[in-house]
Motif scaffolding. Structure first.
Motif, PDB file in Angstrom:
ATOM      1  N   HIS A  63       3.996 -49.528  18.471  1.00  0.00           N
ATOM      2  CA  HIS A  63       3.996 -51.263  18.705  1.00  0.00           C
ATOM      3  C   HIS A  63       3.293 -51.419  19.824  1.00  0.00           C
ATOM      4  CE1 HIS A  63       5.711 -55.341  18.767  1.00  0.00           C
ATOM      5  NE2 HIS A  63       6.057 -55.000  19.899  1.00  0.00           N
ATOM      6  N   VAL A  64       3.464 -50.676  21.069  1.00  0.00           N
ATOM      7  CA  VAL A  64       2.810 -51.115  22.353  1.00  0.00           C
ATOM      8  C   VAL A  64       1.204 -50.933  22.046  1.00  0.00           C
ATOM      9  CG1 VAL A  64       2.506 -50.452  24.631  1.00  0.00           C
ATOM     10  CG2 VAL A  64       4.753 -50.611  23.742  1.00  0.00           C
ATOM     11  N   CYS A  65       0.760 -49.800  21.405  1.00  0.00           N
ATOM     12  CA  CYS A  65      -0.360 -49.407  21.247  1.00  0.00           C
ATOM     13  C   CYS A  65      -1.075 -50.636  20.201  1.00  0.00           C
ATOM     14  CB  CYS A  65      -0.736 -48.147  20.527  1.00  0.00           C
ATOM     15  SG  CYS A  65      -0.350 -46.729  21.559  1.00  0.00           S
ATOM     16  N   GLN A  66      -0.426 -51.239  19.463  1.00  0.00           N
ATOM     17  CA  GLN A  66      -0.895 -52.131  18.512  1.00  0.00           C
ATOM     18  C   GLN A  66      -1.053 -53.465  19.100  1.00  0.00           C
ATOM     19  OE1 GLN A  66       1.935 -53.136  15.254  1.00  0.00           O
ATOM     20  NE2 GLN A  66       0.463 -54.219  14.170  1.00  0.00           N
ATOM     21  N   GLN A  67      -0.171 -53.828  20.337  1.00  0.00           N
ATOM     22  CA  GLN A  67      -0.462 -54.944  21.094  1.00  0.00           C
ATOM     23  C   GLN A  67      -1.671 -54.762  21.909  1.00  0.00           C
ATOM     24  OE1 GLN A  67       1.649 -57.688  20.684  1.00  0.00           O
ATOM     25  NE2 GLN A  67       2.577 -56.468  18.923  1.00  0.00           N
ATOM     26  N   LEU A  68      -1.999 -53.516  22.340  1.00  0.00           N
ATOM     27  CA  LEU A  68      -3.198 -53.211  22.951  1.00  0.00           C
ATOM     28  C   LEU A  68      -4.474 -52.917  22.199  1.00  0.00           C
ATOM     29  CD1 LEU A  68      -1.471 -50.999  25.657  1.00  0.00           C
ATOM     30  CD2 LEU A  68      -2.105 -53.370  25.902  1.00  0.00           C
ATOM     31  N   ASN A  69      -4.379 -53.111  20.789  1.00  0.00           N
ATOM     32  CA  ASN A  69      -5.435 -52.960  19.812  1.00  0.00           C
ATOM     33  C   ASN A  69      -6.111 -51.335  20.175  1.00  0.00           C
ATOM     34  OD1 ASN A  69      -5.528 -55.299  18.747  1.00  0.00           O
ATOM     35  ND2 ASN A  69      -6.817 -56.091  20.702  1.00  0.00           N
ATOM     36  N   LEU A  70      -5.181 -50.602  20.225  1.00  0.00           N
ATOM     37  CA  LEU A  70      -5.396 -49.113  20.455  1.00  0.00           C
ATOM     38  C   LEU A  70      -5.113 -48.396  19.293  1.00  0.00           C
ATOM     39  CD1 LEU A  70      -3.836 -47.925  23.793  1.00  0.00           C
ATOM     40  CD2 LEU A  70      -6.302 -47.792  23.192  1.00  0.00           C
ATOM     41  N   THR A  71      -6.130 -47.576  18.617  1.00  0.00           N
ATOM     42  CA  THR A  71      -6.158 -46.762  17.543  1.00  0.00           C
ATOM     43  C   THR A  71      -5.876 -45.384  17.960  1.00  0.00           C
ATOM     44  OG1 THR A  71      -8.684 -46.760  17.401  1.00  0.00           O
ATOM     45  CG2 THR A  71      -7.385 -48.531  16.012  1.00  0.00           C
ATOM     46  N   GLU A  72      -6.538 -44.985  19.082  1.00  0.00           N
ATOM     47  CA  GLU A  72      -6.452 -43.724  19.440  1.00  0.00           C
ATOM     48  C   GLU A  72      -5.122 -43.409  20.368  1.00  0.00           C
ATOM     49  OE1 GLU A  72     -10.888 -41.710  19.843  1.00  0.00           O
ATOM     50  OE2 GLU A  72     -10.411 -43.894  20.970  1.00  0.00           O
ATOM     51  N   THR A  73      -4.096 -43.213  19.501  1.00  0.00           N
ATOM     52  CA  THR A  73      -2.876 -43.411  20.196  1.00  0.00           C
ATOM     53  C   THR A  73      -2.182 -42.139  20.643  1.00  0.00           C
ATOM     54  OG1 THR A  73      -1.382 -43.016  18.300  1.00  0.00           O
ATOM     55  CG2 THR A  73      -1.902 -45.333  18.863  1.00  0.00           C
ATOM     56  N   THR A 101     -10.043 -47.539  24.351  1.00  0.00           N
ATOM     57  CA  THR A 101      -9.325 -46.352  24.689  1.00  0.00           C
ATOM     58  C   THR A 101      -9.797 -45.764  26.128  1.00  0.00           C
ATOM     59  OG1 THR A 101      -9.043 -45.592  22.349  1.00  0.00           O
ATOM     60  CG2 THR A 101      -8.528 -43.841  23.821  1.00  0.00           C
ATOM     61  N   ARG A 102     -11.039 -45.828  26.233  1.00  0.00           N
ATOM     62  CA  ARG A 102     -11.891 -45.254  27.256  1.00  0.00           C
ATOM     63  C   ARG A 102     -11.363 -46.266  28.702  1.00  0.00           C
ATOM     64  NH1 ARG A 102     -16.273 -45.647  25.743  1.00  0.00           N
ATOM     65  NH2 ARG A 102     -16.602 -43.745  24.803  1.00  0.00           N
ATOM     66  N   PHE A 103     -11.029 -47.595  28.312  1.00  0.00           N
ATOM     67  CA  PHE A 103     -10.893 -48.469  29.237  1.00  0.00           C
ATOM     68  C   PHE A 103      -9.457 -48.156  29.794  1.00  0.00           C
ATOM     69  CE2 PHE A 103      -9.030 -52.592  30.295  1.00  0.00           C
ATOM     70  CZ  PHE A 103      -9.554 -53.163  31.571  1.00  0.00           C
ATOM     71  N   GLN A 104      -8.444 -47.895  28.937  1.00  0.00           N
ATOM     72  CA  GLN A 104      -7.141 -47.515  29.213  1.00  0.00           C
ATOM     73  C   GLN A 104      -7.295 -46.272  30.116  1.00  0.00           C
ATOM     74  OE1 GLN A 104      -4.387 -49.456  28.949  1.00  0.00           O
ATOM     75  NE2 GLN A 104      -5.606 -50.692  27.663  1.00  0.00           N
ATOM     76  N   ILE A 105      -8.091 -45.136  29.961  1.00  0.00           N
ATOM     77  CA  ILE A 105      -8.072 -43.992  30.647  1.00  0.00           C
ATOM     78  C   ILE A 105      -8.578 -44.523  32.022  1.00  0.00           C
ATOM     79  CG2 ILE A 105      -9.195 -41.960  30.783  1.00  0.00           C
ATOM     80  CD1 ILE A 105      -7.468 -41.547  28.531  1.00  0.00           C
TER      81      ILE A 105
END
Length: 531
Positions: free
Chosen positions: A39-49, A103-107
């Protein structure tokens, strides 16, 4: 009339990597950890969870990772309010291979946070370049009409942000990027994505990349910090890396109470190294983190993972089951690694391995020669005098595990060792004073300990010893029978009030009359005859 348990809705708060951003979420008692993370990854538009996780702190102050396969409510039953932190759990060896920019931005956000809190240790020049890249990402190119005065002071970039480093950050922010007209190794002219990639590339070459420090003590009582990442288990003393136990060298890892034990298998001999944790829950947390890091970066498939136990007398009942994909499975899914079916497999691989076998890695074939009963982010990155050439990161260490297989296929190769030591924009940087590197962010993040560096030594008495059945059985037999005799005398001979109800039970009355009383009279008679 009454709501059933399934109708109850619990609320929780999730703090994101930017402290100013939070998510308010709801979950039912039957929901597992995987639901909340997705759910959190979906809110952040993350697919590489798979690289991310949710962390929480229990009532005792111990940190934990939310287990994806277990009920949320059972894991945080004592927490009020329920608070989670969204963090990077598995730092990819080479973040530049990630497919999605988000994903790289979250890293990048996680690494920026690590730098601010002193978990990403670096030299003064590296800190200045990393700070300049953050300024370039968040403020853009230098504009003398906008960026006036000491504008860097308004932004918290480093744990120990000195005036000297701030001045150097502003200087790098004003200088054009190298390779452009008038370029002198600065960051002006970089796009946001280019600056992000440069930041991540420098950060992932540091020894403390992906390391979360766990305070421990060695067998001499010296304060150390234990880190676990994609390359293995690392130890730090103050601001220096003292040891690096690679996954290919790990034979077995378990824990006994507060003792975290690593069994190493070298070609010449075997070593056993122990680390004393502050308490039992902290030791179990280190063990669980080590298991997950080991399996994620070394197992070819999550189906090869079994249920792992603590492996010690005082760790019975401590079980751990790995859940989720491994790094190799992610790379195969993204097309960065050929499927295992198309690769040559050794004849000794066989079927599904037992829990005592070591996961196959590029440097550890599945030969069955090594095993572990149980397996197992920051600190610092100063070079060691005793470190050999294998300890120098030349690009291969950033692609350890399954990523080694695709190193030659990557278009974005890392540079050589000399170029790695001089990131873009640092080539022409004059050396800064040692005030940052010695009084660095790591000192505030982790308490340094005095003393010289110690070589890896086996834990006293933990080495292999010849087993004697007689020595093991006779003392145990005597202790058991002596304990039983003392209990019988306590129950049958004393008039202790708490035991009155137990003494009146029919079974004990019959035991006393038929066996205990005759045996007592027999022993008294024999003692009288002897004396």
């Amino acid at each position: 009339m009454f709501k059933s348990r399934g109708d109850i809705v619990y609320k929780c708060t999730v703090r994101l990597l930017e402290d100013t951003e939070i998510l308010e979420c709801e979950f039912h008692p039957s929901y597992k950890g995987k639901f909340l993370l997705e759910h959190v990854c979906q809110q952040l538009n993350l697919t590489e969870t798979d690289y991310f996780g949710l962390r929480y702190v229990d009532a005792g102050g111990q940190r934990h990772w939310l287990h994806m396969a277990k009920l949320i409510l059972k894991q945080v039953k004592d927490a009020s309010p329920i608070l989670f932190s969204f963090r990077v759990k598995f730092y990819p060896p080479n973040p530049l291979l990630l497919k999605e920019d988000v994903t790289r931005f979250q890293i990048y956000l996680q690494l920026k946070r690590d730098l601010l809190h002193g978990r990403l240790y670096c030299t003064a020049n590296e800190a200045a370049m990393l700070g300049a890249l953050i300024i370039q990402i968040e403020l853009g190119d230098y504009d003398p009409n906008i960026h006036v005065g000491n504008y860097v002071t308004e932004m918290r970039l480093l744990l120990r942000q000195t005036d000297t480093i701030e001045a150097r950050i502003q200087e790098l922010h004003r200088e054009p990027v190298e390779g452009t007209p008038g370029g002198s190794g600065g960051v002006q002219g970089m796009s946001t994505q280019e600056a992000e990639r440069a930041f991540v590339k420098i950060a992932c070459q540091l020894d403390t990349y992906g390391v979360d420090p766990h305070p421990v003590k060695d067998h001499r009582g010296n304060q150390l910090y234990l880190g676990i990442n994609h390359s293995g288990i690392l130890t730090f003393q103050g601001s220096r890396k003292t040891h690096h136990f690679k996954w290919s060298e790990v034979h077995k890892i378990n824990f006994e109470g507060r003792m975290f034990i690593v069994h190493l298998n070298y070609p010449e001999k075997k070593h056993t190294v122990g680390f004393k944790c502050p308490n039992g829950p902290a030791c179990r947390h280190v063990w669980c983190c080590a298991i997950e890091q080991m399996l994620f970066f070394t197992l070819p498939s999550s189906s090869d993972a079994c249920v792992y136990s603590g492996g010690g007398l005082f760790s019975w009942g401590t079980k751990f089951k790995y859940f989720g994909r491994t790094e190799r499975e992610i790379l195969e899914r993204d097309g960065l690694l050929a499927p295992r079916d198309s690769q040559k497999e050794g004849s000794s691989t066989g079927g599904k391995r037992k829990a005592s076998s070591v996961p196959a890695t590029p440097s550890t074939p599945m030969t069955g020669d090594f095993g572990y009963s149980s397996l197992p982010r920051s600190t610092h990155s100063a070079p060691l005098e005793e470190s050999g050439p294998d300890d120098t990161c030349n690009g291969a260490c950033l692609l350890s595990g399954p990523a080694v297989d695709i190193a030659l296929a990557c278009n974005d190769h890392l540079r050589t060792v000399q170029e790695e030591a001089k990131p873009p924009g640092v080539v022409h940087v004059a050396a800064l004073p040692a005030e940052y590197s010695r009084g660095s962010s790591a000192e505030a993040s982790l308490t340094e300990s005095a003393g010289t560096l110690l070589p890896a030594e086996p834990w006293p008495g933990a080495g292999p010893a010849r087993f004697s059945l007689l020595r093991a059985f006779v003392p145990s037999f005597m202790v058991v029978w002596l304990t039983l005799a003392l209990l019988a005398i306590l129950v049958l001979e004393t008039e202790w009030a708490p035991l009155q109800s137990l003494r009146r039970k029919p079974e004990l009355v019959a035991l006393r009359r038929q066996y205990y009383a005759p045996l007592k009279e027999y022993v008294k008679r024999k003692v009288v005859e002897l004396f």
